[in-house]
Scaffold this active site. Sequence first.
Site, PDB file in Angstrom:
ATOM      1  CD  GLU A   1       2.032 -11.496  -4.575  1.00 46.28           C
ATOM      2  OE1 GLU A   1       1.535 -10.941  -3.570  1.00 46.28           O
ATOM      3  OE2 GLU A   1       2.371 -10.865  -5.593  1.00 46.28           O
TER       4      GLU A   1
ATOM      5  CG  PHE B   1      11.410  -2.202 -10.193  1.00 49.83           C
ATOM      6  CD1 PHE B   1      10.974  -1.423  -9.115  1.00 49.83           C
ATOM      7  CD2 PHE B   1      10.472  -2.854 -10.965  1.00 49.83           C
ATOM      8  CE1 PHE B   1       9.619  -1.307  -8.834  1.00 49.83           C
ATOM      9  CE2 PHE B   1       9.120  -2.737 -10.691  1.00 49.83           C
ATOM     10  CZ  PHE B   1       8.688  -1.966  -9.620  1.00 49.83           C
ATOM     11  CD  GLN B   2       8.005  -5.546  -8.753  1.00 48.27           C
ATOM     12  OE1 GLN B   2       7.934  -6.272  -9.722  1.00 48.27           O
ATOM     13  NE2 GLN B   2       6.921  -5.107  -8.106  1.00 48.27           N
TER      14      GLN B   2
ATOM     15  CE  LYS C   1      10.333  -9.645 -18.378  1.00 49.96           C
ATOM     16  NZ  LYS C   1       9.818  -8.267 -18.278  1.00 49.96           N
TER      17      LYS C   1
ATOM     18  CG  MET D   1      -4.794 -19.531  21.935  1.00 46.45           C
ATOM     19  SD  MET D   1      -5.719 -20.642  23.030  1.00 46.45           S
ATOM     20  CE  MET D   1      -6.109 -21.990  21.915  1.00 46.45           C
TER      21      MET D   1
END
Lengths: 163, 577
Positions: free
Chosen positions: B55, B117-118, B167, B482
């Site tokens: 993602e 969940f999630q 959802k 760097m």
Amino acid sequence: MRHILSLLMENEAGALSRVSGLFSARAFNIESLIVAPTEDSTVSRMTVVTSGSDAIIEQITKQLNKLVDVIKVVDLNEFRHIERELMLIKLIAQNECRDEAKRMVDIFRGRIIDVTENTYTIEMTGTSEKLDAFIESLDNSMILEVVRSGVSGLSRGDKATQS
Amino acid sequence: MAKKKEILRGAEIFCRALKDEGVKHLFGYPGGAVLHIYDALYKQDAIEHVLVRHEQGATHAADGYARATGRPGVVLVTSGPGATNAVTGIATAYLDSIPLIVFTGQVATHMIGNDAFQEVDSMGITRPCVKHNFLVKDVKDLAATIKKAFYVATSGRPGPVVIDIPKDITADSCEYDYPQEIELRSYRPVVKGHPGQIKKAAKLLLSAKKPMIYSGGGVVLSEASNELTEFSQLLGYPVTNTLMGLGAYPATDKQFVGMLGMHGTYEANMGMHHCDLLIAIGARFDDRVTGDLEKFCPYAKIIQIDIDPSSIAKNVPVDVPIVGDVRYVLSDLISILKNGKGKPDIKALEDWWKQIYDWKKLDCLKFDRTTDVIKPQYVVEKLWELTKGDAYVTSDVGQHQMWAAQFYPFDKPRRWINSGGLGTMGFGLPAAMGVKLAFPDETVACISGEASLVMCIQELSTCLQYNTPIKILSLNNRYMGMVRQWQEFFYSSRYSHSYMEALPDFVKMAESYGHVGMRIEKSSDVEGAIKEALELKERTVLMDFVTDQTENVYPMIAAGKGHHEMHLSTDANRELA
């Protein structure tokens, strides 16, 4: 310097966390913060007491204005204004203390709103300074519990802040 | 008779609203909470969904797409880890004011708050790094919320907007009605500058003896390059760009003095220090630009033009603030300058330019061209030559980013695409992929380093699936360059955990993803390799340049120093700290 900022904002879930999150993320001070709906239920009024240099207050005001949910920000310090805070305080009021407590409440124009054999619960409104002064005038051991509302305020005169 | 409105499910409303917004590409990754939406996507063909491999890649790709096109990038991820993985990309866009619309799936409304969940509090997690976010609690609000999100993300000072969709909302149905216009009483960005302030600025502009135009990413965002160029050339004043503003003024023009700031040119930084008037245009006085604020532009009066009032006088007090879209404000200034009688002080300006040319003579960007060890600067320079300065160049973060900024002079805006504010390693590859999707016929190069590159290397797979032939130039010095440079300068060369042992074989890696890999070890092979890669128009090419491990980015302003206290390559032995 201490400033009272008065905000009108959309009465949306999460609006409060946007403001409080902004203060913590940018390390601005909050002395008190109160929020409640106005006469228009879609608009909330939030009053924030903060402190900082002029430059910091300017940044706070600008950052608050930048929040998409914030409709208006007014720094009450820029106007003649009235501020009030509500305090409820529960005191031990036994024996010789009982009369003393009553006298102090009268002097500060508070009201006793709950009484038991051992305690008084007092309601008092005024500027934060006045409430501080009342607490200081009491013997610390008398105080059982204090709850303060935080400051709310309005500008004096005909002008009004509207959404 | 009013047309009867269609009844659509939330998932269909999502697709239809994006179509009505003119969205062509959607970067995403499916998961439980967004399955209804994915099902609806399956049944339409207006929007191409680009399946990333992580993602973070989706948000960077959409971000690159937005930076190159000026249109908002759109992302769809699932709840929980989908949302948290996207956060780095959202914050990256936020710090650089890039318009993104990020849809995060959420557990069903009745489950919210149950540690389902999630489930994560996506609103809470993203709140500090978005311009605004919305939780949709009723399918009837979905279309209007999407409209609001696009409006907020793209207007005023742009930024990412998150829409969290539970959802069940995607399964519910209602009439589809996409608003044409939207107005928010709490959000009305200013566009035109205050005429009084603009007049004041115009007067001050003409009184300057040692002026300096300092412009930033705001000019790119506002599509004001033409106005900036006309304004600057009308006055004949020197122009410096911030890292985010590169390309907004043509870098090969004689009035351009290079980038300013920590790794800016000597002439730009000395110009800043000695100027008597600073005109800041769409730039926010970032700490990497200003150095020590106590020593910042000590002799200058400052005019600042910015669309965001909170950017004005945030770090540095300003004499003439102008709130407004820089394009409109510059147009107003141009017409005042053209119609007014006043002229710049030509004599003073001649002396000022003479001084600037003297600084320029120092040639602060020189590097050793005699060795056969590959100098990273040389690679960038060759890329510039071979692409005729006209490629889209993305970068990751670190030394290579600074070399790209220094050695690839951009003449056009939106060609230079990098994570300036947040400094996100892993940005370059997915961003290049996003740019290539937007402009399939343009050359898109990603200048990276071996440490940054592997942070989102999985997107090579996406590059194959969607046929986005980009050219990756990895300046591989086996160090986090760097970090190593700072350790050399400020930590007595104690290279604590900045050395990359056990690097992969990048050639094989590219090949295993179905691309072309090259390893280049000698300076004399650089040109041929880049040429070959550019000729492979249909292939993604990963060029692994084995570069000089000891090379540092110069000039450098160390922390706590002013613009006039630069560290140059020629005084490499001078004490810094």
